[in-house]
Design an enzyme around this catalytic site. Structure first.
Site, PDB file in Angstrom:
ATOM      1  N   GLN A 265      32.676  26.110  31.571  1.00  0.00           N
ATOM      2  CA  GLN A 265      32.927  26.722  32.934  1.00  0.00           C
ATOM      3  C   GLN A 265      32.764  25.648  33.952  1.00  0.00           C
ATOM      4  OE1 GLN A 265      34.332  29.346  34.979  1.00  0.00           O
ATOM      5  NE2 GLN A 265      33.822  29.819  32.686  1.00  0.00           N
ATOM      6  N   HIS A 268      35.706  23.330  35.102  1.00  0.00           N
ATOM      7  CA  HIS A 268      36.737  23.965  35.982  1.00  0.00           C
ATOM      8  C   HIS A 268      36.957  23.180  37.203  1.00  0.00           C
ATOM      9  CE1 HIS A 268      38.927  26.934  34.162  1.00  0.00           C
ATOM     10  NE2 HIS A 268      37.853  27.564  33.493  1.00  0.00           N
ATOM     11  N   GLU A 333      31.218  36.513  36.781  1.00  0.00           N
ATOM     12  CA  GLU A 333      32.762  36.976  36.275  1.00  0.00           C
ATOM     13  C   GLU A 333      32.590  36.856  34.954  1.00  0.00           C
ATOM     14  OE1 GLU A 333      34.859  33.162  36.951  1.00  0.00           O
ATOM     15  OE2 GLU A 333      36.797  34.186  36.405  1.00  0.00           O
ATOM     16  N   HIS A 334      32.125  35.897  33.981  1.00  0.00           N
ATOM     17  CA  HIS A 334      31.992  35.828  32.391  1.00  0.00           C
ATOM     18  C   HIS A 334      30.287  36.013  32.218  1.00  0.00           C
ATOM     19  CE1 HIS A 334      35.313  33.126  33.555  1.00  0.00           C
ATOM     20  NE2 HIS A 334      35.913  33.726  32.664  1.00  0.00           N
ATOM     21  N   ASP A 367      39.375  33.363  27.003  1.00  0.00           N
ATOM     22  CA  ASP A 367      39.973  32.808  28.036  1.00  0.00           C
ATOM     23  C   ASP A 367      41.413  32.576  27.722  1.00  0.00           C
ATOM     24  OD1 ASP A 367      38.422  32.255  30.028  1.00  0.00           O
ATOM     25  OD2 ASP A 367      37.743  30.210  29.543  1.00  0.00           O
ATOM     26  N   HIS A 426      49.221  72.683  60.515  1.00  0.00           N
ATOM     27  CA  HIS A 426      48.335  72.742  59.215  1.00  0.00           C
ATOM     28  C   HIS A 426      48.175  74.403  58.696  1.00  0.00           C
ATOM     29  CE1 HIS A 426      48.045  68.305  59.687  1.00  0.00           C
ATOM     30  NE2 HIS A 426      47.839  68.472  58.432  1.00  0.00           N
TER      31      HIS A 426
END
Lengths: 439, 439
Positions: A265, A268, A333-334, A367, A426
């Site tokens: 991670q 990145h 996220e993960h 991934d 209505h």
């Protein structure tokens, strides 16, 4: 020595340190906002001519027409033919698995439904694919062929009619794997355009680039700002922040595996976040030792170091239960549940983009090729949002067919509420359907 | 005489007139944007104190603490007890039907799923409710108790833990039907706060008003701007534009019913849009005559007139098929198929928020009590978005548990793609799980 912070949930300053760790704010850059607004307005007004100007200016790519920026199906196929057999096989195998998973998703939750109530009134929902979508694929250092698959395959499975890909190719440099992935994923058309100008072209349409109904895919700050601004004109997926991994470990996984998962991670970018939560201090020490041992071997060690030192943490918890609670506060996220009993902890985990169960499930398998989507909610947005999926490329329409008997019952209720809201039209529309109208 | 435009698809200027009709642009007001940004920043920084200031300034409501702005459960119940029995029954009946429909929705598409592949790898999705949501309910002229039901009930069915309602009460004037609806719908807590300050309080949380994970519900330009700005910090539902109805008529419905259905949209506000598409010129003339006849009876005739003259149209088409095609280009919020064969045309209709089938299904029945949600995509956004539903109050997490056999197969694919992307950490994390790692 890596300066990787260690927290302890029993320490009195834990909450304060934890809040600092959790804090990440995508401050909006006013200058970027202004430039993006101008680009959007210009592309909307001048179409192709504006796209050509910005592509020349920002990507150093001079051509006579936007048509010259289109990648033909033959060109995508040539790229696929030119990569190595191992790469071809990997792309095809990953694409097949991602497709299979998303087909299951379509079966599980992508179909319409209806029922009739006791009065014969039909109620339900119709589910239809979007007509045309745009996929933004970043160029440069974050050009990921896997992202092409992860965006295009669910759109394809949903039944989207046309998938338009845009990808910047600065100075004309094309990434052969990205082109090959577009070929494998069945992208309909592709243009070498990027940045806010590409988002604008997809949102408004130009003479050459077709306007779409929704734009998905990650991008830099310009792309994110442009997507936010065209939201409403078209649909968009989430605005992605830096990537994150949180590993819940009970000490049963080889510590070098966990160390490498944290790296995967951190590599990145410098803002990516890797956190280990574990109730076993000696195991944390072993992971730290593996981090120190393995880091020098990593080609991207400088990025990993910056990420781990800036935003990473090893957190000693009182228990796995406490680790699960902290994970829920982060909504990562993960989320790797690196435990010999992953199904014991999974029910306690309420917020996460993707949950990776057991030691063999490295995030990197997810991934690329396990099947589920790798486009996941970041920055705590898993509290309220979901992985990219087939459902992002479909929309629903309510279906209502009120029977004569039903109209007679419902009309009384509707009229009562409508008069209460001061909406006489209505009320009367409902009353006209009554057998014995009040008026 | 009402100056209601009539178009004919066979006329040479039809396309130009149609585009003018379709055009509606929510121009962003720079002054509003600036004021909203300032309010958000202030509430974020000063919390309750800022909420009190803005409530005093904008709603003329002076109190000592935000706690004094909370509506107790007892107060909601008193409001329910004080309305008429017919109103109580109507609210309860509508709530029960809306609940029943959304429970079907939960069954149809709100559950998790998983499967194991041939290697024993588990893949699936877990579905969980949001922890806490905020519901914005407008005050003043557009205070609709039905909207309280339509927002709160699906949240409740989804299993949301806490539902926080905010509703402005200018000068302290409370709408008893809104409070009663909050009681019936099971709102957890309610505050008499509105505008951008209410959105800010829900997004960031204050000492008294709890921060939420998602904010839904309609509002004025300040509320819409605030929701757009806090998107990312929290989830939001759509940004609603003016309401629209499109009636596809084959001439089999009493023309006064269709006239009243067009009114029931036009009466919302001057920007609302009512369009009739019909292949029968004599039927269009009969509807026009009914419009002229009925308009003077309507209490809201001035709003209806402005809406019909400004944005309404009667459109003569070559056929019902052509009418369906035009409807797809508009992607209306409400689509009535006022035909004796509604199921013949429904399959041709690709884009609409809700489809009302057959003469008895007036839009107003759907607005209040048929069961489906009345929060629907407007301004053509039905091309890519859906009615509010249980799914808006849930989120998904991918589940992956790779078996040892699976890791051995997937690791090779993942490593190949990861090296291709220059992400060696990803590759090595996958390779470490191989039985015979390359390194």
């Amino acid at each position: 020595m890596l300066n990787l912070r260690q927290l302890d949930t029993t320490h009195s300053d834990f909450e304060a340190e934890f809040e600092r760790l959790r804090h990440w704010s995508a401050e909006t850059d006013g200058a970027i906002e202004e430039r993006v607004a101008a680009i959007l307005a210009d592309v909307r007004a001048r179409g192709d001519a504006a796209v050509l100007d910005y592509t020349a200016r920002f990507d150093g790519l001079q051509v006579d027409s936007v048509a010259a920026l289109e990648l033909s199906r033959d060109e995508l196929k040539s790229a696929f033919d030119a990569i190595t057999p191992a790469q071809r096989h990997a792309l095809e195998a990953a694409s097949a698995r991602v497709r299979q998973y998303h087909e299951r998703q379509l079966e599980a939750c992508g179909r319409g439904w209806s029922y009739r109530d006791e009065d014969g009134t039909l109620l339900g929902q119709k589910v239809t694919p979007l007509d045309r979508v745009g996929i933004y694929v970043p160029g440069g250092k974050a050009a990921y062929p896997s992202s092409v698959l992860m965006n295009a395959v669910p759109a394809h499975v949903a039944g989207v009619g046309e998938i338009i890909m845009v990808v910047p190719t600065p100075r004309g440099e094309k990434n052969p794997l990205v082109l090959a992935a577009a070929y494998v994923a069945g992208v309909t058309r592709a243009f070498t355009v990027g940045g806010a100008q590409a988002v604008a072209a997809l949102a408004f349409g130009t003479a050459t680039i077709p306007g779409v109904d929704k734009i998905t895919g990650p991008g830099n700050a310009y792309v994110a700002s442009a997507k936010r601004r065209v939201f409403g004109q078209v649909g968009i997926d989430m605005i992605a922040g830096p990537s994150e991994i949180l590993v819940l470990a009970d000490g049963s996984t080889p510590p070098d595996w966990v160390a490498m998962d944290l790296f995967s991670q951190a590599e990145h970018d410098e803002l990516a976040q890797s956190i280990l939560l574990c109730p076993d201090a000696s195991y944390i020490a072993r992971v730290r030792a593996e981090i120190e041992r393995l880091l020098p071997e990593m080609p991207r060690r400088e990025v990993i170091r910056a990420s781990l030192e800036g935003r990473g943490a090893l957190v000693l918890t009182r228990s796995m239960e406490e680790a699960c609670n902290i994970s829920n506060r982060i909504a990562p996220e993960h989320l790797e549940v690196s435990s010999s009993e992953p199904h014991r902890w999974e029910p306690l985990l309420r917020h996460a983009g993707a949950i990776f169960l057991g030691a063999f499930t490295s995030e990197s398998l997810g991934d690329y090729c396990a099947g589920p989507n790798h486009v996941l909610p970041t920055s705590g947005t898993a509290r309220f949002s979901s992985p990219l999926g087939v459902y992002d490329f479909q929309k629903r329409s309510s279906l209502i067919e009120v029977s004569e008997v039903g109209a007679n019952k419902l009309g009384v209720i509707a009229a009562e509420l409508a008069y209460g809201e001061g909406l006489q039209g209505h009320a009367r529309a409902a009353e006209m359907r009554l057998k014995n109208p009040r008026r």
